[in-house]
Design a protein around this motif. Structure first.
Motif, PDB file in Angstrom:
ATOM      1  N   LEU A 135      11.943  -2.148  11.960  1.00 18.55           N
ATOM      2  CA  LEU A 135      11.593  -1.062  12.877  1.00 18.55           C
ATOM      3  C   LEU A 135      12.790  -0.151  13.093  1.00 18.55           C
ATOM      4  O   LEU A 135      13.869  -0.586  13.497  1.00 18.55           O
ATOM      5  N   VAL A 136      12.618   1.139  12.840  1.00 17.63           N
ATOM      6  CA  VAL A 136      13.687   2.129  12.991  1.00 17.63           C
ATOM      7  C   VAL A 136      13.592   2.806  14.352  1.00 17.63           C
ATOM      8  O   VAL A 136      14.597   3.071  15.014  1.00 17.63           O
ATOM      9  N   ALA A 137      12.384   3.086  14.770  1.00 13.45           N
ATOM     10  CA  ALA A 137      12.165   3.759  16.058  1.00 13.45           C
ATOM     11  C   ALA A 137      10.786   3.390  16.576  1.00 13.45           C
ATOM     12  O   ALA A 137       9.888   3.030  15.811  1.00 13.45           O
ATOM     13  N   GLY A 138      10.602   3.482  17.878  1.00  9.73           N
ATOM     14  CA  GLY A 138       9.298   3.201  18.468  1.00  9.73           C
ATOM     15  C   GLY A 138       9.031   1.719  18.632  1.00  9.73           C
ATOM     16  O   GLY A 138       9.954   0.917  18.824  1.00  9.73           O
ATOM     17  N   LEU A 198       4.720   5.153  10.801  1.00 10.52           N
ATOM     18  CA  LEU A 198       5.130   5.835   9.582  1.00 10.52           C
ATOM     19  C   LEU A 198       6.266   5.077   8.911  1.00 10.52           C
ATOM     20  O   LEU A 198       7.036   4.367   9.563  1.00 10.52           O
ATOM     21  N   THR A 199       6.393   5.257   7.603  1.00  8.59           N
ATOM     22  CA  THR A 199       7.618   4.803   6.932  1.00  8.59           C
ATOM     23  C   THR A 199       8.687   5.872   7.106  1.00  8.59           C
ATOM     24  O   THR A 199       8.384   7.050   7.357  1.00  8.59           O
ATOM     25  N   GLU A 200       9.930   5.482   6.957  1.00  5.01           N
ATOM     26  CA  GLU A 200      11.056   6.391   7.195  1.00  5.01           C
ATOM     27  C   GLU A 200      11.000   7.604   6.278  1.00  5.01           C
ATOM     28  O   GLU A 200      11.239   8.740   6.697  1.00  5.01           O
ATOM     29  N   SER A 201      10.660   7.383   5.000  1.00  2.00           N
ATOM     30  CA  SER A 201      10.605   8.507   4.057  1.00  2.00           C
ATOM     31  C   SER A 201       9.482   9.462   4.413  1.00  2.00           C
ATOM     32  O   SER A 201       9.599  10.685   4.235  1.00  2.00           O
ATOM     33  N   LEU A 202       8.367   8.951   4.950  1.00  2.00           N
ATOM     34  CA  LEU A 202       7.269   9.818   5.343  1.00  2.00           C
ATOM     35  C   LEU A 202       7.646  10.673   6.544  1.00  2.00           C
ATOM     36  O   LEU A 202       7.289  11.856   6.617  1.00  2.00           O
ATOM     37  N   ASP A 229      11.225   2.035   4.610  1.00  2.39           N
ATOM     38  CA  ASP A 229      10.277   2.109   3.494  1.00  2.39           C
ATOM     39  C   ASP A 229       9.951   0.722   2.948  1.00  2.39           C
ATOM     40  O   ASP A 229      10.800  -0.183   2.936  1.00  2.39           O
ATOM     41  N   ILE A 230       8.722   0.576   2.471  1.00  2.00           N
ATOM     42  CA  ILE A 230       8.317  -0.650   1.809  1.00  2.00           C
ATOM     43  C   ILE A 230       7.947  -0.327   0.364  1.00  2.00           C
ATOM     44  O   ILE A 230       7.669   0.827   0.021  1.00  2.00           O
ATOM     45  N   LYS A 231       7.963  -1.341  -0.466  1.00  2.00           N
ATOM     46  CA  LYS A 231       7.592  -1.194  -1.870  1.00  2.00           C
ATOM     47  C   LYS A 231       6.371  -2.057  -2.127  1.00  2.00           C
ATOM     48  O   LYS A 231       6.446  -3.286  -2.070  1.00  2.00           O
ATOM     49  N   ILE A 274       1.546   5.178   5.388  1.00  2.00           N
ATOM     50  CA  ILE A 274       1.347   5.134   6.828  1.00  2.00           C
ATOM     51  C   ILE A 274       0.500   3.904   7.163  1.00  2.00           C
ATOM     52  O   ILE A 274      -0.452   3.577   6.450  1.00  2.00           O
ATOM     53  N   PHE A 275       0.870   3.187   8.218  1.00  2.00           N
ATOM     54  CA  PHE A 275       0.105   2.031   8.689  1.00  2.00           C
ATOM     55  C   PHE A 275      -0.806   2.482   9.824  1.00  2.00           C
ATOM     56  O   PHE A 275      -0.347   3.135  10.773  1.00  2.00           O
ATOM     57  N   ILE A 276      -2.086   2.129   9.751  1.00  2.00           N
ATOM     58  CA  ILE A 276      -3.045   2.487  10.803  1.00  2.00           C
ATOM     59  C   ILE A 276      -3.596   1.198  11.400  1.00  2.00           C
ATOM     60  O   ILE A 276      -4.031   0.300  10.677  1.00  2.00           O
ATOM     61  N   CYS A 277      -3.590   1.111  12.689  1.00  2.00           N
ATOM     62  CA  CYS A 277      -3.980  -0.112  13.388  1.00  2.00           C
ATOM     63  C   CYS A 277      -5.501  -0.218  13.520  1.00  2.00           C
ATOM     64  O   CYS A 277      -6.152   0.651  14.104  1.00  2.00           O
TER      65      CYS A 277
END
Length: 800
Positions: free
Chosen positions: A529-532, A558-562, A599-601, A613-616
Motif C-alpha cells: 500500500l502506497v497511499a490510502g 489503483l496501481t501506482e503506474s495507473l 504495481d503488480i505483474k 485497477i482493483f474494484i471491490c
C-alpha cells in the motif's frame, strides 16, 4: 569377400579393445540422445495432424494492443455469420460453458473440466471416436451430455451408461454418448460436450473458440484481414476496442506457437524444440568427430597391417572397404546399444518432457534411425578409411608413419570444434539457469508463498453476494491467517477490461484491465500500500452496490503506474477521486478511489504488463477464486477443512485447491524444460569432448613416446612431461574459447531479448566455462601423459 572383411573387423576389435570400447561408448551415447530428442520432436510435430483437413483449418485469435494481451476466444455468434464469405468452407464453434455446481451422482460430486458446447459438425473438425451412444443426437438435444471414457469410468465405473442421469443443481443431464479420450498429441482438451446454446446479442462477449476451414487454395492472410474488418464493424463499432486485431492461426501450428493463457491445455514451445533438435545434431556430430579422431589415433598401430596388405596386392579400394565395414559395424553395434539405452531412460525422459513417448521401430522414426546409423557409419568412417588406405607400403614398412600436416590439421580442427561447443553449452546452461532463477525471484507486487487458491467457484457465490459466512468460516480455520476473494488468477491472465474516465479531466475513455476483489484484498494478497487504505467490511460503501438498474457504485484501488498515467502528481492526490465506467449491461458504475498500491505483474513477467485497477465486490467473470493466506506447517489440515466447508456451503465436493507458488513456477515450465535440456546436453557434450581429447591425446603420446623417454633419461620430472604434452591441447582450448565466446554471446543475447526482465551476461560465467573445459582437457591428457612418463625409458628405447 564381405565375410573376410567381417572376420578381419572382428579380429581388429578384439586386438584393440580400448579403441573399440571408446568408439562404442561415444557413438551409443550420442545416438541415444539423438533418438530421444527425435522421439520428442516427432511427437511435437504430429499435434493435430490427425484432424480432418487439418492443413486447411485455422483458429481465430483476438489481440488487444492497448491491453498488451490476447486470447483465442471471440464472439462465436458473430463469426458464425461470416459463413457467407467465399473463402470459408465451414466454421466450428466450441462454446465456453459457464461453470455451475458440480455434477452429482448418488450424492457424490464430480468436477468435469472443460465442458464445451458445440454443433454436430464438431466431428468434421475433430477426430472423435464414439464408444457408445449418438453424439449427433446429444449436440441437438437440450439437457443431454456426452462424456469422455475417462470420466464415464470415473463416475459410473463403466462406459455402458447411455440413459444414465447426472444432476447439476436444479438441472438433470441425460448421458447420450461416450467418446474415446482425446489423444495426447492434440491441443483440444475437453471431458464433456453439450448442445450449443442460442445466439447471444451481446456481441462484445467473447464466448468461444472458433475454427474456420478454408476452401482449397484460399489465402489465409487476406481472409484474416477481411474477417477482422467485418468483425470490428459488428462488434466494436461504437466501442473503444476498435484496435482489436484478429489473426488466423494454423491448426497444426497451435501446439508449438500458441502462448495464450486461455489454451485448453498447456502447449509446447517451438524454441525448446529447436534447441533440442540443434543439440541432438551437435551430439551426433561430436560422436562422429570422436570416431574420426580415435580411428586416426589408432592408425599408427595399424599402419604396418595396411603396409603388409598393400605389399600382398590389396588395392586401395579394398583397404577403404575394409575400414568402412569396420566403421559401419561399430555404428550398428552402437545403434543397438543406443536403442537399449533409450528403452531404459525413456521413463525418466518422459518425466522431463511431460509426455508419454515410446520408441516404435516400425514407424518413420525407426526408418530414420536406420538411415542415420548408416550415414554416420559411412561419413564418420570415410576419412579414416581414406587416410589409412593412402599409406605408402614402402614408407610404413620402413618405420615412417607420418602423414603430413593435413591429417594433423583435421584432428586439431575437430578438437577445437568440440571444445568450442563444450564451452558454448556450459555458458548457455549457466545463463539459462540464472535467467530462470531470476524470473522466479522477481518481485511481482504480491506474495506467492504461503497462499492457497481455490479456483472455479461460481462468481455468484462470492461476488454480488458478500458471502461473509463462507469467508468467516474459512478465516476461523486453525492455520488460516486471512482469506479474500478475487476474480482472476494472478499467475494467469486478466479476464476483463472496461473503459474508464477519471474526474480530473486528464484521463478519458482509457481501456484498462480490471481485477475484481473482496474485502481485505491488500492484506490477503500482501500488496504494498502506497497511499490510502485497504477495502474493509466496515466500510459498507466499498462493496459493489447496485443502486438501480442504471446506476451502481463501488470503491477501487489503483496501481501506482495507473495513478501516474491518470495525471496525479502523487499517490495521495488520487485518493478520493471519482472514476466512471459501465458494467457492460447499460449500467453506469461510479467508483471512488480509496487506495494506491505498488504495481503488480499478472502472469509471466515476459508478458506486457498494463496498468490495472482493483474494484471491490464487482466482476464480469463467470468464476471467482478464494485466496487463503496460511501457515504452511498446517497445510494438510487447512486443505481438509476447506474441502469440508466448500461441500457444506457451496455443494462443491471436488474442489480445485492449488498452491499459488506452484502455479507461478508452472508459468516458466517451457523455459525450465529448455534449461534442463541444455544442462543435460552440455554434460553429454563435455563427456564426448573428453572422449575426443582422449583419442587425439593417445595419438600424440604414441607419436612422442620416445621423446618422453629421452626427456626422462635427461632428468625431466613426470609433472613437467605431463604439462609439456598437455600444452598443445590447452592452446587448442584457447582457440576454441576465442571461437565460442562471440558466437555464444550473440545467440544467448538473442534468447534473453525475449524477456522484459533478464540477467546480464556476466564475464565470470564465460570464465568458468573456459576454465572448466581447460581443466577437463588437462586432466584427460595428463592421465595419458602420466602413464607414458611412468614407463621405464629402457622399454621404449631398446627397440631403436
Amino acid at each position: 569377400m564381405f565375410i573376410n572383411y567381417l572376420v578381419t573387423a572382428l579380429r581388429a576389435f578384439k586386438q584393440q579393445k580400448q579403441h573399440f570400447l571408446l568408439n562404442i561408448i561415444g557413438l551409443s551415447v550420442g545416438l541415444a540422445a539423438a533418438i530421444l530428442v527425435a522421439m520428442f520432436a516427432f511427437n511435437e510435430a504430429s499435434y493435430d495432424e490427425q484432424q480432418p483437413n487439418a492443413d486447411r483449418v485455422y483458429r481465430v485469435y483476438q489481440y488487444f494492443p492497448s491491453l498488451g494481451m490476447g486470447a483465442p476466444v471471440v464472439n462465436k455468434d458473430v463469426i458464425a455469420s461470416f459463413k457467407d464469405m467465399a473463402e470459408i468452407e465451414d466454421i466450428l464453434s466450441l462454446d465456453l460453458v459457464p461453470p455451475g455446481s458440480e455434477f452429482v451422482r448418488d450424492g457424490v460430486g464430480y468436477k468435469l473440466e472443460n465442458v464445451l458446447a458445440a454443433r454436430s459438425n464438431v466431428t468434421d473438425f475433430i477426430n472423435i471416436d464414439i464408444a457408445a451412444g449418438d453424439l449427433a443426437k446429444v449436440l441437438t438435444t437440450p439437457n443431454m451430455i456426452a462424456l469422455s471414457e475417462q470420466y464415464a469410468i470415473r463416475i459410473f465405473g463403466s462406459t455402458a451408461i447411455i440413459g444414465e442421469t447426472l444432476i447439476q443443481g436444479n438441472k438433470r443431464w441425460q448421458v447420450g454418448a461416450v467418446f474415446a479420450d482425446l489423444p495426447d498429441n492434440t491441443h483440444f482438451f475437453f471431458q464433456a460436450l453439450i448442445k450449443e446454446p442460442p445466439a447471444n446479442s451481446n456481441f462484445q462477449n467473447n464466448n468461444g473458440y472458433t475454427y474456420i476451414r478454408v476452401t482449397p487454395g484460399a489465402d489465409a492472410g487476406k481472409l484474416a484481414k477481411a474477417i477482422e474488418q467485418r468483425y470490428r464493424e459488428v462488434v466494436y463499432k461504437d466501442s473503444d476496442y476498435d484496435s482489436a486485431q484478429l489473426t488466423l492461426n494454423p491448426l497444426t501450428a497451435l501446439h508449438l506457437t500458441a502462448s495464450s493463457n486461455f489454451e485448453m491445455k498447456m502447449n509446447g514451445s517451438l524454441s525448446t524444440l529447436r534447441i533440442c533438435i540443434g543439440l541432438s545434431i551437435l551430439l551426433v556430430l561430436l560422436a562422429a568427430f570422436n570416431f574420426i579422431n580415435m580411428s586416426i589415433a589408432q592408425s599408427a598401430k595399424r599402419a604396418k597391417e595396411v603396409g603388409v596388405r598393400k605389399a600382398l596386392g590389396a588395392s586401395k579400394s579394398q583397404i577403404v572397404c575394409q575400414f568402412l565395414v569396420e566403421s559401419l559395424l561399430i555404428t550398428i553395434i552402437a545403434a543397438l546399444i543406443a536403442c537399449m539405452l533409450v528403452e531404459l531412460v525413456t521413463p525418466a525422459f518422459n518425466q522431463l518432457v511431460d509426455r508419454q513417448l515410446a520408441l516404435n521401430y516400425s514407424s518413420a522414426l525407426g526408418a530414420a534411425i536406420a538411415v542415420v546409423t548408416l550415414l554416420v557409419g559411412l561419413l564418420a568412417g570415410i576419412y579414416p578409411a581414406m587416410f589409412m588406405s593412402a599409406f605408402s607400403a614402402k614408407r610404413v614398412l620402413s618405420g615412417d608413419i607420418q602423414r603430413g600436416r593435413t591429417a594433423i590439421a583435421v584432428r586439431k580442427s575437430l578438437l577445437v570444434l568440440q571444445s568450442a561447443l563444450s564451452v558454448a553449452l556450459i555458458i548457455a546452461a549457466l545463463l539459462l539457469q540464472q535467467q530462470l532463477a531470476h524470473l522466479q525471484s522477481l518481485p511481482v507486487g504480491y506474495a506467492k508463498e504461503g497462499k492457497l487458491m481455490i479456483s472455479d467457484i461460481d462468481a455468484g457465490d462470492i461476488f454480488y453476494n458478500q458471502n461473509n459466512v463462507l469467508l468467516d468460516r474459512i478465516n476461523a480455520i486453525d492455520g488460516v491467517k486471512q482469506a479474500s476473494v478475487i476474480d482472476i488468477s494472478l499467475t494467469g491472465a486478466y479476464n476483463s477490461s472496461r473503459t474508464f474516465t477519471a474526474d480530473n479531466g486528464q484521463f478519458t475513455k482509457q481501456t484498462l484491465p480490471f481485477i475484481g476483489v473482496g474485502n481485505d484484498a491488500v492484506s490477503a494478497l500482501d500488496l504494498s500500500l502506497v497511499a490510502g487504505r485497504d477495502f474493509s467490511a466496515k466500510m459498507g460503501a466499498d462493496w459493489f452496490n447496485k443502486v438501480s438498474d442504471t446506476q451502481a457504485t463501488a470503491s477501487a484501488i489503483l496501481t501506482e503506474s495507473l495513478a501516474k498515467q491518470a495525471g496525479y502528481a502523487t499517490a495521495e492526490d488520487a485518493i478520493g477521486s471519482i472514476w466512471r465506467t459501465d458494467t457492460g449491461y447499460g449500467q453506469k458504475l461510479t467508483i471512488t478511489v480509496v487506495g494506491v498500491v505498488k504495481d503488480i505483474k499478472v502472469g509471466s513477467v515476459k508478458d506486457t504488463q498494463p496498468s490495472t485497477i482493483f474494484i471491490c465486490g464487482y466482476t464480469s467473470s463467470w468464476v471467482g477464486r478464494i485466496i487463503v493466506n496460511l501457515d504452511l506447517t498446517q497445510l494438510p489440515h487447512v486443505k481438509s477443512q476447506l474441502a469440508n466447508i466448500l461441500a457444506e456451503t457451496l455443494d462443491i465436493y471436488d474442489p480445485k485447491i492449488e498452491m499459488m507458488a506452484d502455479n507461478y513456477r508452472a508459468l516458466y515450465r517451457n523455459d525450465e524444460r529448455a534449461t534442463e535440456f541444455v544442462t543435460l546436453f552440455s554434460g553429454l557434450a563435455v563427456f564426448l569432448a573428453c572422449v575426443g581429447t582422449f583419442g587425439l591425446a593417445s595419438f600424440s603420446v604414441l607419436r612422442r613416446q620416445k621423446e618422453v623417454a629421452v626427456r626422462k633419461v635427461l632428468g625431466a620430472s613426470r609433472i613437467s612431461i605431463m604439462n609439456l604434452l598437455a600444452k598443445e591441447f590447452l592452446l587448442l582450448v584457447v582457440v576454441s574459447v576465442a571461437i565460442a565466446y562471440p558466437l555464444t554471446y550473440w545467440l544467448v543475447g538473442d534468447w534473453l531479448a525475449n524477456f522484459n526482465e533478464r540477467v546480464d551476461q556476466a564475464i565470470w560465467v564465460y570464465l568458468i566455462a573456459a576454465l572448466s573445459v581447460a581443466a577437463i582437457t588437462w586432466l584427460t591428457v595428463a592421465s595419458l601423459a602420466f602413464k607414458a612418463a611412468s614407463t621405464r625409458p629402457s622399454l621404449t628405447l631398446r627397440y631403436e
